[in-house]
Design an enzyme around this catalytic site. Structure first.
Site: not given
Length: 422
Positions: A139, A236, A113, A108
């Protein structure tokens, strides 16, 4: 991106295109600039010699420090300080096999990750074949990422204090020089986004019943955040941030953009525009005014994705259909056209009444005025009522009866198949 402690450095997030699991800069967009009042961090201990508010205690074997992370009362709790294991970079490097490419679970805006293995009791690195091994997700901040310390701090200080069955557990973190890492529980079934939009012979569409259960779980997670003393705004909410465990229990992840909600009787907080196009509420995009019910709009978009099997934004669709919300609203409001909108994979699994109530709830969440949107507690109640609707097979409807759907597929008139697909 986001900052849950002070002034915000901001960029606009863009379109989730097919096959893309991150976020893109939307071409031709501009970034609105607004001032943000200083914001205090959640109650956390101050590290000596550091300006970051993170817990610094660590037990010798790591077990005592993370035990509370596995205690998740049904109603959820918020701890006074984060209760997390502090990992060394060497430990996480060992746990992930030196961050081998074949352990990558996804990527992301923050970074990749990785899948890792630790001992269940000590949380020390171990081999995957060991009986006491537990899978974790690590992550790691990637060089040059638009995100960084601020998002990392938000995760530690917000998610590190929250325990709820529908929030992903943050187990620990690592901060060594320029290395920023976060350690989570492993979610074996991946994201809702993958299950809704992946293509291939090995991918089985999730059923109507399972979609409802996932929606209820995610709604309970948001309701918990909203009902806290700080009225936490997630900011989000999208299908890629809903993760599923082995049993398809839904958990909200990625708390890098969370904000404490309005205080002292105010209706909203004002901040720079963050999040993802297609999911962000219109009042937030146009003014920067962020309401608790701005999250409800995002939930409505995800509910629409689950109902239709289509992405919120998809550049591969014709221009009039690019924005799913704008395109779908006329179908949601017309019970005669509604069956054309529902994902054809769901044929024979729902009644017209259940679909209509789901459409009405979606429309309510997508209301232009935040005041006209339901609370997340009301959304949970509505979804639970729809879930209880389990009629006799002869009352189930099939989109095949309409022959052609808005998905562009033409169906022959075949017998309705009532089996639930998982």
């Amino acid at each position: 991106m986001g900052n849950c402690f002070g002034s915000e450095e901001t960029e606009l997030e863009g379109v989730n295109t097919p096959g893309h699991h991150g976020q893109l800069q939307l071409q031709g967009s501009t970034t609105a600039s607004r001032s943000l009042p200083p914001m205090s961090a959640p109650n956390a201990r101050q590290s000596q010699g550091s300006s970051m508010s993170v817990i610094t205690s660590r037990s010798t074997n790591g077990a005592g420090n993370i035990s509370a992370a596995f205690l998740e009362p049904e109603e959820g709790v918020i701890l006074e300080v984060p209760n997390l294991r502090i990992f060394t970079f060497a430990e996480l490097k060992a746990a992930t096999r030196n961050f081998k490419p074949d352990t990558v679970l996804g990527e992301g805006g923050f970074g990749r990750v990785y899948k890792g293995w630790v001992d269940k009791k000590t949380m020390n690195p171990t081999s995957s074949g060991v009986g006491s091994a537990m899978v974790i997700a690590v992550k790691k901040l990637k060089p040059g990422s638009s995100q960084g310390l601020e998002e990392w701090q938000c995760e530690v200080n917000f998610l590190g204090r929250m325990s709820h069955p529908n929030l992903v557990r943050l187990l620990g973190y690592c901060l060594e020089e320029r290395e920023l890492l976060l350690v989570y529980e492993f979610m074996a079934k991946g994201s809702l986004e993958n299950h809704l939009f992946r293509k291939g012979s090995s991918v089985h569409p999730i059923s109507w019943a399972l979609r409802l259960r996932i929606a209820i779980g995610a709604a309970r997670g948001l309701a918990f955040l909203h009902s806290s003393d700080k009225h936490v705004i997630y900011r989000d909410f999208k299908s890629s941030n809903i993760l599923l465990d082995t049993h398809y229990n839904a958990k909200i992840s990625d708390f890098g953009l969370v904000r404490n909600g309005p205080a002292d009787g105010d209706s909203h907080v004002t901040t720079r525009i963050m999040g993802t196009y297609g999911y962000a509420a219109p009042e937030y995009v146009s003014t920067g005014h962020l309401y608790v019910k701005s999250d409800v709009y995002g939930f409505g978009v995800v509910l629409l994705e689950m109902l239709t099997g289509l992405r919120a934004l998809d550049t591969a669709r014709p221009a009039p259909q690019l924005n799913l919300v704008n395109w779908a609203k006329p179908y949601l409001a017309d019970r005669r056209r509604l069956p054309q909108l529902v994902d054809p994979h769901l044929e024979g699994q729902y009644t017209s009444r259940a679909a209509l109530l789901a459409a009405q709830l979606t429309m309510s969440c997508l209301a232009g005025d935040p005041k006209n949107r339901p609370s997340m507690a009301e959304v949970v109640a509505a979804l639970e009522m729809i879930e209880r609707m389990k009629p006799p097979p002869h009352r189930l409807i099939s989109p095949r009866a309409t022959a052609r759907t808005v998905h562009g597929r033409t169906h022959a008139r075949l017998p309705t198949r009532t089996a639930i697909l998982h």
